[in-house]
Scaffold this motif. Structure first.
Motif, PDB file in Angstrom:
ATOM      1  N   GLU A   1     -59.857 -30.961  18.399  1.00  0.00           N
ATOM      2  CA  GLU A   1     -58.699 -31.630  19.006  1.00  0.00           C
ATOM      3  C   GLU A   1     -58.875 -31.788  20.506  1.00  0.00           C
ATOM      4  O   GLU A   1     -58.545 -32.835  21.077  1.00  0.00           O
ATOM      5  N   ALA A   2     -59.391 -30.756  21.169  1.00  0.00           N
ATOM      6  CA  ALA A   2     -59.613 -30.838  22.616  1.00  0.00           C
ATOM      7  C   ALA A   2     -60.644 -31.904  22.952  1.00  0.00           C
ATOM      8  O   ALA A   2     -60.475 -32.687  23.900  1.00  0.00           O
ATOM      9  N   ALA A   3     -61.726 -31.954  22.160  1.00  0.00           N
ATOM     10  CA  ALA A   3     -62.778 -32.937  22.413  1.00  0.00           C
ATOM     11  C   ALA A   3     -62.292 -34.357  22.153  1.00  0.00           C
ATOM     12  O   ALA A   3     -62.565 -35.277  22.943  1.00  0.00           O
ATOM     13  N   LEU A   4     -61.579 -34.560  21.069  1.00  0.00           N
ATOM     14  CA  LEU A   4     -61.046 -35.889  20.759  1.00  0.00           C
ATOM     15  C   LEU A   4     -60.089 -36.352  21.852  1.00  0.00           C
ATOM     16  O   LEU A   4     -60.126 -37.515  22.283  1.00  0.00           O
ATOM     17  N   HIS A   5     -59.248 -35.441  22.300  1.00  0.00           N
ATOM     18  CA  HIS A   5     -58.305 -35.764  23.372  1.00  0.00           C
ATOM     19  C   HIS A   5     -59.060 -36.191  24.629  1.00  0.00           C
ATOM     20  O   HIS A   5     -58.723 -37.190  25.276  1.00  0.00           O
ATOM     21  N   GLY A   6     -60.108 -35.425  24.983  1.00  0.00           N
ATOM     22  CA  GLY A   6     -60.893 -35.777  26.155  1.00  0.00           C
ATOM     23  C   GLY A   6     -61.591 -37.115  26.009  1.00  0.00           C
ATOM     24  O   GLY A   6     -61.623 -37.921  26.949  1.00  0.00           O
ATOM     25  N   LEU A   7     -62.141 -37.391  24.829  1.00  0.00           N
ATOM     26  CA  LEU A   7     -62.793 -38.683  24.594  1.00  0.00           C
ATOM     27  C   LEU A   7     -61.804 -39.828  24.744  1.00  0.00           C
ATOM     28  O   LEU A   7     -62.170 -40.919  25.202  1.00  0.00           O
ATOM     29  N   GLY A   8     -60.562 -39.584  24.390  1.00  0.00           N
ATOM     30  CA  GLY A   8     -59.544 -40.617  24.530  1.00  0.00           C
ATOM     31  C   GLY A   8     -59.197 -40.941  25.968  1.00  0.00           C
ATOM     32  O   GLY A   8     -58.649 -42.012  26.252  1.00  0.00           O
ATOM     33  N   HIS A   9     -59.516 -40.030  26.893  1.00  0.00           N
ATOM     34  CA  HIS A   9     -59.217 -40.236  28.310  1.00  0.00           C
ATOM     35  C   HIS A   9     -60.444 -40.634  29.128  1.00  0.00           C
ATOM     36  O   HIS A   9     -60.301 -41.043  30.275  1.00  0.00           O
ATOM     37  N   LEU A  10     -61.641 -40.513  28.557  1.00  0.00           N
ATOM     38  CA  LEU A  10     -62.861 -40.677  29.342  1.00  0.00           C
ATOM     39  C   LEU A  10     -63.227 -42.140  29.607  1.00  0.00           C
ATOM     40  O   LEU A  10     -63.945 -42.426  30.565  1.00  0.00           O
TER      41      LEU A  10
END
Length: 255
Positions: free
Chosen positions: A209-218
């Protein structure tokens, strides 16, 4: 799979004008030795909003030694377990909120300037080493959190705090995919993507979840592909709401 970020942790109550009014109270964490820096951020009573724990302290908007702060953050990411063991999850969570926001934004109300972590003063190899060290936070800590423990929200929001100011430092204010012009910035963009993909591949839900969230902002050109690949592999294990949330990460509309 659906998470709601806690906005009470995302913004401090301090204003740059308040700091200017009380220069004699200014504190520069970059002047602190590592152990003193750890104590400064983590030896505090727990408050509902992490900024409340620092309400009586004033901070310099521009640290004298941003290189030292990046070194401290790198060391902390690689040695976070003993900090949590000593201070507990509550203090660790609120301390990390403040450390990351100080590193990325320095709590300025002005239009974005490349403070601290993104400062051109910081050598690129040091910045890259710090980003690499952030993988250890998930490999050594987050994936081992017992299911009965409520994970501090900072671990979910971590890459939001890293990715957004990076994009802003490159003049990217929208959530559209982009490629930085500067070669060092392109390497940084690619490195964050690589670390997020490695965290995603740990296979633990809260890491995912943390990684997906970060990918969504990158806003990286390869981000949507990575998220779609995850969705294709895990769709049958997700709820309808979970699928919709992953799609927002893929499309760059996640909050």
């Amino acid at each position: 799979m659906v998470r709601t970020a806690d906005p009470t942790h995302a913004h401090g109550n301090q204003k740059s004008g308040d700091m200017a009014d009380s220069p004699e109270q200014s504190i520069d964490p970059s002047r602190m030795a590592y152990d003193d820096w750890i104590a400064f951020y983590f030896d505090r009573p727990i408050h509902f909003g992490s900024s409340d724990a620092f309400g009586d302290d004033e901070f310099l908007l521009e640290p004298a030694d941003p290189i030292q702060l990046v070194r401290h953050l790198t060391k902390l990411c690689g040695n976070l377990r003993p900090v949590i063991k000593h201070h507990g999850w509550g203090r660790a969570g609120q301390g990390l909120w403040r450390i990351l926001f100080d590193a990325a934004y320095m709590w300025s109300d002005e239009p974005f300037e490349p403070h601290c972590f993104w400062s051109p003063v910081v050598p690129q190899p040091l910045r890259e080493a710090c980003i690499q060290s952030m993988y250890s936070v998930y490999d050594s800590v987050v994936q081992h959190i017992h299911p009965d423990i409520v994970m501090p929200n900072i671990f979910f929001m971590w890459w939001d705090i890293v990715a957004n100011p990076f994009c802003e430092s490159q003049g990217q204010w929208s959530r559209a995919v982009f490629c930085p012009v500067d070669p060092d910035a392109r390497r940084t963009h690619d490195l964050i993507l690589d670390v997020l993909e490695r965290i995603l591949n740990l296979g633990e839900q809260r890491c995912e979840e943390a990684a997906l969230h970060g990918l969504g902002h990158l806003c990286h050109p390869e981000g949507a592909r990575i998220v779609q690949q995850y969705l294709d592999q895990c769709r049958d294990d997700l709820t309808k709401e979970g699928i919709q949330w992953v799609e927002t990460c893929r499309d760059g509309t996640v909050m």
